[in-house]
Design a protein around this motif. Structure first.
Motif, PDB file in Angstrom:
ATOM      1  N   PRO A  76     -33.046 156.034 -10.920  1.00 25.31           N
ATOM      2  CA  PRO A  76     -32.625 154.656 -10.641  1.00 25.31           C
ATOM      3  C   PRO A  76     -33.193 153.728 -11.709  1.00 25.31           C
ATOM      4  CG  PRO A  76     -33.850 155.631  -8.789  1.00 25.31           C
ATOM      5  CD  PRO A  76     -34.052 156.525  -9.968  1.00 25.31           C
ATOM      6  N   VAL A  77     -32.526 152.607 -11.930  1.00 26.25           N
ATOM      7  CA  VAL A  77     -33.065 151.581 -12.819  1.00 26.25           C
ATOM      8  C   VAL A  77     -33.123 150.265 -12.057  1.00 26.25           C
ATOM      9  CG1 VAL A  77     -32.278 152.682 -14.944  1.00 26.25           C
ATOM     10  CG2 VAL A  77     -30.802 151.018 -13.817  1.00 26.25           C
ATOM     11  N   ALA A  78     -34.190 149.516 -12.295  1.00 23.66           N
ATOM     12  CA  ALA A  78     -34.366 148.189 -11.682  1.00 23.66           C
ATOM     13  C   ALA A  78     -34.391 147.159 -12.795  1.00 23.66           C
ATOM     14  CB  ALA A  78     -35.656 148.136 -10.886  1.00 23.66           C
ATOM     15  N   ALA A  79     -33.684 146.062 -12.581  1.00 23.85           N
ATOM     16  CA  ALA A  79     -33.587 145.035 -13.618  1.00 23.85           C
ATOM     17  C   ALA A  79     -33.903 143.659 -13.047  1.00 23.85           C
ATOM     18  CB  ALA A  79     -32.187 145.024 -14.223  1.00 23.85           C
ATOM     19  N   HIS A  80     -34.576 142.854 -13.854  1.00 20.50           N
ATOM     20  CA  HIS A  80     -34.791 141.454 -13.548  1.00 20.50           C
ATOM     21  C   HIS A  80     -33.606 140.670 -14.120  1.00 20.50           C
ATOM     22  CE1 HIS A  80     -39.472 141.769 -13.193  1.00 20.50           C
ATOM     23  NE2 HIS A  80     -38.822 142.535 -12.314  1.00 20.50           N
ATOM     24  N   VAL A  81     -33.111 139.733 -13.346  1.00 17.42           N
ATOM     25  CA  VAL A  81     -31.989 138.905 -13.787  1.00 17.42           C
ATOM     26  C   VAL A  81     -32.419 137.457 -13.718  1.00 17.42           C
ATOM     27  CG1 VAL A  81     -29.613 138.168 -13.316  1.00 17.42           C
ATOM     28  CG2 VAL A  81     -30.265 140.574 -13.019  1.00 17.42           C
ATOM     29  N   ARG A  82     -32.182 136.737 -14.795  1.00 13.30           N
ATOM     30  CA  ARG A  82     -32.474 135.315 -14.840  1.00 13.30           C
ATOM     31  C   ARG A  82     -31.167 134.573 -15.069  1.00 13.30           C
ATOM     32  NH1 ARG A  82     -37.101 135.060 -18.440  1.00 13.30           N
ATOM     33  NH2 ARG A  82     -38.146 136.002 -16.674  1.00 13.30           N
ATOM     34  N   LEU A  83     -30.841 133.668 -14.156  1.00 10.56           N
ATOM     35  CA  LEU A  83     -29.575 132.945 -14.211  1.00 10.56           C
ATOM     36  C   LEU A  83     -29.662 131.748 -15.140  1.00 10.56           C
ATOM     37  CD1 LEU A  83     -28.826 133.026 -10.376  1.00 10.56           C
ATOM     38  CD2 LEU A  83     -28.034 134.630 -12.133  1.00 10.56           C
ATOM     39  N   ASP A  84     -28.563 131.496 -15.840  1.00  3.94           N
ATOM     40  CA  ASP A  84     -28.527 130.361 -16.746  1.00  3.94           C
ATOM     41  C   ASP A  84     -28.534 129.051 -15.949  1.00  3.94           C
ATOM     42  OD1 ASP A  84     -28.423 132.132 -18.760  1.00  3.94           O
ATOM     43  OD2 ASP A  84     -26.316 131.837 -19.249  1.00  3.94           O
TER      44      ASP A  84
END
Length: 299
Positions: free
Chosen positions: A291-299
Motif C-alpha cells: 500500500p502507499v499513503a500520500a499527503h495531499v495539500r489543497l490549493d
C-alpha cells in the motif's frame, strides 16, 4: 570506455525520450526503472576509482548531476501538515486475509482508501472491517473507494481498451464532500504490462491511460485526486495523458511492486488543483503490492 559509459548513462537519465518506444516499448521500459540507473553510476564510480581514471571520474559528473536533479529531491522530508491523507492499494484477488488487510490500511487513519482487485466474495469482509471508520463507500466493478466524508455522484468510468472483450469495469469517479470543499476522486486500475521476447507490452495500459486522461480532462470540478494501480511509474511516457495534466508526488520513492522486492512505484496518487508533498509505502499486507499513503495539500 568508462568515460563513454558515464556519458551514455548521463544522456539516458537526462533525455530518456531519446530512446524510441517502437519497436518493443524500450523507452517505457527504461523510464519504468530510471532511478535504478543510479546503481550504474555507483558501479562506474567504483571502477573509475579502481583504475584511477581521472577522465572517467570527470565524465561521471554528468550522470551524477542528472540523477541528483531528477531524484535527489525525493529524499527530502515534508514538514507541513496535509489537508488530506489518502491510501492507495491493489489488494490482490488472491488475498487470503481481506479483513486483516482492511484493518491494516485503516491504521494509517487516511481520509480516503482506494482499492483495486476487489472480488465479490471478499467485498463483504472489506465493508465490515472498514464500516466503523469509513461509513461512506462506493464500488464499481473491481475498484472501490472508502471515505470518512460523504460521497455523491458516483459512477463508473469507462477505461476499457477496445480489444478487451466481456465485462471489464476498473474505473470509478465520485465526489468527496470534505471540510475543504468538493473533490472529484477517481479510482482506476489500468491493464498490466509484460516484458516479453518482443519487448515491453504496454499497449492496453497506454490506451486505458488515454481514456482515463480524457475523463479527467473533462471533469468539471477543479480539484481532482486520482488513486490507482496504474501499472506504470510517473516517468513512463505511457502515463503522459495523466502526468501531463496532474501533479505527481514531490517527495518519496514509495516503491510498491512487487512486495518481495519492490523495484517500482506503480501505485499512484496524482492531483489537480492540489499537491502531493509526500508519498510513502506502508507495511505489506496479503497482497503482491505494498500500500502507499500520500499527503495531499489543497490549493
Amino acid at each position: 570506455m568508462l568515460g563513454a559509459l558515464a556519458v551514455v548513462t548521463g544522456v539516458l537519465l537526462a533525455f530518456p525520450r531519446l530512446v524510441p518506444n517502437s519497436p518493443g516499448g524500450l523507452g517505457s521500459l527504461l523510464e519504468s526503472f530510471l532511478p535504478w540507473l543510479g546503481l550504474v553510476v555507483v558501479l562506474l564510480l567504483g571502477l573509475a576509482l579502481l583504475r584511477r581514471s581521472a577522465t572517467a571520474l570527470l565524465a561521471l559528473l554528468l550522470p551524477a548531476v542528472a540523477w541528483s536533479w531528477l531524484f535527489g529531491g525525493l529524499f527530502q522530508a515534508d514538514a507541513g501538515e496535509p489537508d488530506l491523507v489518502v491510501v492507495q492499494h491493489n489488494v490482490s484477488d488472491e488475498n487470503a486475509d481481506p479483513a486483516g488487510t482492511a484493518r491494516a490500511l485503516a491504521e494509517a487513519e487516511p481520509d480516503l482508501i482506494a482499492l483495486q482487485e476487489l472480488l465479490p466474495t471478499a467485498l463483504p469482509a472489506y465493508r465490515e472491517a472498514l464500516a466503523a471508520r469509513y461509513p461512506h463507500h462506493e464500488v464499481r466493478g473491481t475498484v472501490g473507494l472508502w471515505s470518512k466524508h460523504p460521497l455523491t455522484d458516483a459512477r463508473a468510468v469507462d477505461i476499457r481498451p477496445g480489444a478487451v472483450e466481456g465485462y471489464w469495469s476498473r474505473g470509478l469517479r465520485a465526489v468527496v464532500h470534505t471540510p475543504h470543499g468538493e473533490i472529484a476522486a477517481y479510482v482506476a486500475h489500468l491493464p498490466s504490462v509484460r516484458v516479453r521476447a518482443g519487448g515491453f507490452a504496454a499497449a492496453w495500459r497506454d490506451e486505458s491511460a488515454e481514456l482515463l486522461g480524457r475523463a479527467i480532462a473533462a471533469e468539471e470540478l477543479s480539484t481532482v485526486i486520482l488513486l490507482g494501480d496504474l501499472n506504470g511509474t510517473v516517468d513512463d511516457r505511457g502515463l503522459a495523458p495523466l502526468t501531463g495534466q496532474l501533479n505527481v508526488p514531490e517527495r518519496g520513492f514509495a516503491f510498491s511492486f512487487p512486495t518481495a522486492f519492490p523495484v517500482a512505484r506503480i501505485d499512484q496518487v496524482m492531483t489537480r488543483s492540489a499537491t502531493v508533498p509526500q508519498i510513502s509505502a506502508l507495511p505489506a499486507t496479503g497482497s503482491d503490492h505494498l500500500p502507499v499513503a500520500a499527503h495531499v495539500r489543497l490549493d
